[in-house]
Design a protein around this motif. Structure first.
Motif, mmCIF file in Angstrom:
data_model
loop_
_atom_site.group_PDB
_atom_site.id
_atom_site.type_symbol
_atom_site.label_atom_id
_atom_site.label_comp_id
_atom_site.label_asym_id
_atom_site.label_seq_id
_atom_site.Cartn_x
_atom_site.Cartn_y
_atom_site.Cartn_z
ATOM 1 N N LYS A 87 -24.083 87.561 24.136
ATOM 2 C CA LYS A 87 -24.983 87.182 23.049
ATOM 3 C C LYS A 87 -24.985 88.267 21.976
ATOM 4 C CE LYS A 87 -28.405 84.924 26.086
ATOM 5 N NZ LYS A 87 -29.853 84.928 26.474
ATOM 6 N N VAL A 88 -24.990 87.863 20.711
ATOM 7 C CA VAL A 88 -25.177 88.810 19.607
ATOM 8 C C VAL A 88 -26.046 88.150 18.537
ATOM 9 C CG1 VAL A 88 -23.066 90.152 19.915
ATOM 10 C CG2 VAL A 88 -23.011 88.092 18.534
ATOM 11 N N ASN A 89 -26.639 88.995 17.716
ATOM 12 C CA ASN A 89 -27.536 88.519 16.670
ATOM 13 C C ASN A 89 -27.282 89.317 15.396
ATOM 14 O OD1 ASN A 89 -29.977 87.070 15.704
ATOM 15 N ND2 ASN A 89 -30.814 89.138 15.614
ATOM 16 N N PHE A 90 -27.345 88.645 14.251
ATOM 17 C CA PHE A 90 -27.139 89.311 12.971
ATOM 18 C C PHE A 90 -28.264 88.951 12.007
ATOM 19 C CE2 PHE A 90 -22.979 88.783 14.874
ATOM 20 C CZ PHE A 90 -22.412 90.036 14.720
ATOM 21 N N ASN A 91 -28.677 89.955 11.229
ATOM 22 C CA ASN A 91 -29.623 89.728 10.142
ATOM 23 C C ASN A 91 -28.852 89.442 8.861
ATOM 24 O OD1 ASN A 91 -31.895 90.191 11.720
ATOM 25 N ND2 ASN A 91 -31.907 92.387 11.276
ATOM 26 N N VAL A 92 -29.268 88.426 8.137
ATOM 27 C CA VAL A 92 -28.615 88.048 6.882
ATOM 28 C C VAL A 92 -29.600 88.290 5.745
ATOM 29 C CG1 VAL A 92 -27.445 86.226 5.608
ATOM 30 C CG2 VAL A 92 -27.280 86.303 8.106
ATOM 31 N N THR A 93 -29.196 89.131 4.797
ATOM 32 C CA THR A 93 -30.095 89.554 3.730
ATOM 33 C C THR A 93 -29.450 89.333 2.371
ATOM 34 O OG1 THR A 93 -30.912 91.298 5.194
ATOM 35 C CG2 THR A 93 -31.524 91.445 2.867
ATOM 36 N N ASN A 94 -30.235 88.801 1.428
ATOM 37 C CA ASN A 94 -29.825 88.745 0.031
ATOM 38 C C ASN A 94 -30.408 89.976 -0.650
ATOM 39 O OD1 ASN A 94 -29.679 88.235 -2.787
ATOM 40 N ND2 ASN A 94 -29.497 86.040 -2.391
ATOM 41 N N LEU A 95 -29.549 90.905 -1.056
ATOM 42 C CA LEU A 95 -30.011 92.171 -1.603
ATOM 43 C C LEU A 95 -30.523 92.052 -3.030
ATOM 44 C CD1 LEU A 95 -27.149 94.494 -0.306
ATOM 45 C CD2 LEU A 95 -29.403 94.126 0.702
ATOM 46 N N SER A 96 -30.283 90.902 -3.662
ATOM 47 C CA SER A 96 -30.649 90.744 -5.066
ATOM 48 C C SER A 96 -31.962 89.993 -5.247
ATOM 49 C CB SER A 96 -29.531 90.021 -5.823
ATOM 50 O OG SER A 96 -28.323 90.736 -5.713
ATOM 51 N N ILE B 252 -24.966 89.536 -0.789
ATOM 52 C CA ILE B 252 -25.298 89.166 0.583
ATOM 53 C C ILE B 252 -24.828 90.262 1.539
ATOM 54 C CG2 ILE B 252 -25.015 87.440 2.404
ATOM 55 C CD1 ILE B 252 -26.529 86.490 -0.064
ATOM 56 N N ARG B 253 -25.667 90.598 2.506
ATOM 57 C CA ARG B 253 -25.297 91.568 3.537
ATOM 58 C C ARG B 253 -25.634 90.988 4.912
ATOM 59 N NH1 ARG B 253 -28.261 97.171 3.268
ATOM 60 N NH2 ARG B 253 -29.950 95.980 4.260
ATOM 61 N N ILE B 254 -24.736 91.214 5.879
ATOM 62 C CA ILE B 254 -24.970 90.775 7.253
ATOM 63 C C ILE B 254 -24.900 91.994 8.156
ATOM 64 C CG2 ILE B 254 -24.130 89.350 9.156
ATOM 65 C CD1 ILE B 254 -23.147 87.327 7.182
ATOM 66 N N ASP B 255 -25.997 92.261 8.885
ATOM 67 C CA ASP B 255 -26.106 93.445 9.732
ATOM 68 C C ASP B 255 -26.219 93.052 11.195
ATOM 69 O OD1 ASP B 255 -26.196 95.344 7.588
ATOM 70 O OD2 ASP B 255 -28.259 94.711 7.212
ATOM 71 N N PHE B 256 -25.574 93.825 12.053
ATOM 72 C CA PHE B 256 -25.739 93.659 13.498
ATOM 73 C C PHE B 256 -27.144 94.066 13.891
ATOM 74 C CE2 PHE B 256 -25.716 95.604 17.716
ATOM 75 C CZ PHE B 256 -25.261 94.538 18.477
ATOM 76 N N ASP B 257 -27.770 93.302 14.785
ATOM 77 C CA ASP B 257 -29.140 93.592 15.200
ATOM 78 C C ASP B 257 -29.258 93.468 16.709
ATOM 79 O OD1 ASP B 257 -31.864 93.957 15.415
ATOM 80 O OD2 ASP B 257 -32.341 91.882 14.898
ATOM 81 N N ALA B 258 -29.561 94.589 17.375
ATOM 82 C CA ALA B 258 -29.787 94.573 18.823
ATOM 83 C C ALA B 258 -31.177 95.063 19.154
ATOM 84 C CB ALA B 258 -28.758 95.440 19.537
ATOM 85 N N THR B 259 -32.091 95.038 18.172
ATOM 86 C CA THR B 259 -33.440 95.557 18.394
ATOM 87 C C THR B 259 -34.494 94.464 18.361
ATOM 88 O OG1 THR B 259 -33.731 96.017 16.026
ATOM 89 C CG2 THR B 259 -32.812 97.771 17.400
ATOM 90 N N ASP B 260 -34.067 93.227 18.203
ATOM 91 C CA ASP B 260 -35.029 92.134 18.206
ATOM 92 C C ASP B 260 -35.600 91.969 19.609
ATOM 93 O OD1 ASP B 260 -35.724 89.035 18.355
ATOM 94 O OD2 ASP B 260 -35.753 89.639 16.260
ATOM 95 N N SER B 261 -36.781 91.400 19.716
ATOM 96 C CA SER B 261 -37.472 91.310 21.008
ATOM 97 C C SER B 261 -37.366 89.932 21.644
ATOM 98 C CB SER B 261 -38.947 91.669 20.828
ATOM 99 O OG SER B 261 -39.559 90.777 19.913
ATOM 100 N N THR B 262 -36.428 89.128 21.205
ATOM 101 C CA THR B 262 -36.370 87.747 21.704
ATOM 102 C C THR B 262 -35.076 87.469 22.463
ATOM 103 O OG1 THR B 262 -35.561 87.038 19.522
ATOM 104 C CG2 THR B 262 -37.924 86.840 19.959
ATOM 105 N N ASP B 263 -34.534 88.479 23.112
ATOM 106 C CA ASP B 263 -33.384 88.287 23.994
ATOM 107 C C ASP B 263 -32.203 87.675 23.260
ATOM 108 O OD1 ASP B 263 -31.999 88.414 26.373
ATOM 109 O OD2 ASP B 263 -32.624 86.417 27.024
ATOM 110 N N GLU B 264 -31.807 88.294 22.139
ATOM 111 C CA GLU B 264 -30.713 87.761 21.341
ATOM 112 C C GLU B 264 -29.452 88.610 21.427
ATOM 113 O OE1 GLU B 264 -32.863 87.544 17.741
ATOM 114 O OE2 GLU B 264 -33.522 85.480 18.068
#
Length: 195
Positions: free
Chosen positions: A84-93, A168-180
């Motif tokens: 399992k992996v999870n990514f945050n998707v952010t619009n920087l503008s 647009i930026r996509i970051d790896f996220d392993a700190t979420d608390s929902t088992d992602e």
């Protein structure tokens, strides 16, 4: 931690069969061994940005297969299977995240062959998430870091793409608390999950 050494050797002469005693001289160093075995409960896994990072580029609305981010995984002491992996998707503008319609990743399996994941639709409201499950991303131990890449299909103008010039930026996220995030040690069976 433990070590082995040779304390004494008893041998027989080949010609007459008489026993002889050989002084081995502690070939592994005796009280200060040169070879030590260390037992650990599990290995470790690190995920960082790839060395050849993705540079900024311009794309048009409705473009598919856009390379957005690259990461590398490094396993120590045992192989890992990332499921399992999870990514945050952010619009920087503008702060909105309508541009990526779908996101997918490309990663190596146990045979070293690249696998393309299913394309996922973003979830969430203020922070958009791309969650991937049932992966077979294999990271062998004590070897060169294994790279994986993140791609997106951008939305069309009709589909709700944001303003021209949005970043647009996509970051790896392993700190979420929902088992992602989950990776499983292939020797220990130990699971590393988000925390």
């Amino acid at each position: 931690r433990f070590s082995f050494d040779v304390s004494s050797v008893t041998a027989q002469k080949k010609d007459d069969g008489n026993s002889i005693t050989v002084t081995p001289g502690s070939p592994n160093g005796g009280a200060t061994p040169t070879r030590v075995i260390t037992v650990t409960s599990a290995g470790s896994l690190a995920i960082t940005n790839a060395d050849n990072v993705v540079t900024d580029s311009k794309i048009v609305a409705g473009t598919t297969g856009v390379l957005v981010s690259k990461f590398k995984a490094t396993a120590t002491d045992e192989d890992f299977m990332i499921t399992k992996v999870n990514f945050n998707v952010t619009n920087l503008s503008s702060g909105t995240t309508n541009d990526p319609e779908k996101v997918y990743i490309v990663y190596p399996d146990k045979d070293g062959k690249n696998v393309t994941s299913s394309k996922v639709v973003l979830t969430g409201t203020s922070t958009k998430l791309a969650n991937f499950t049932n992966l077979s991303f294999y990271v062998p131990k004590d070897k060169t870091s294994i790279e994986f890449s993140v791609y997106m299909d951008t939305n069309t103008i009709e589909g709700g793409a944001s303003l021209s010039g949005d970043r647009i930026r996509i970051d790896f996220d392993a700190t979420d608390s929902t088992d992602e995030f989950e990776s499983i040690g292939q020797s220990s069976g130990y699971s590393i999950v988000d925390s």
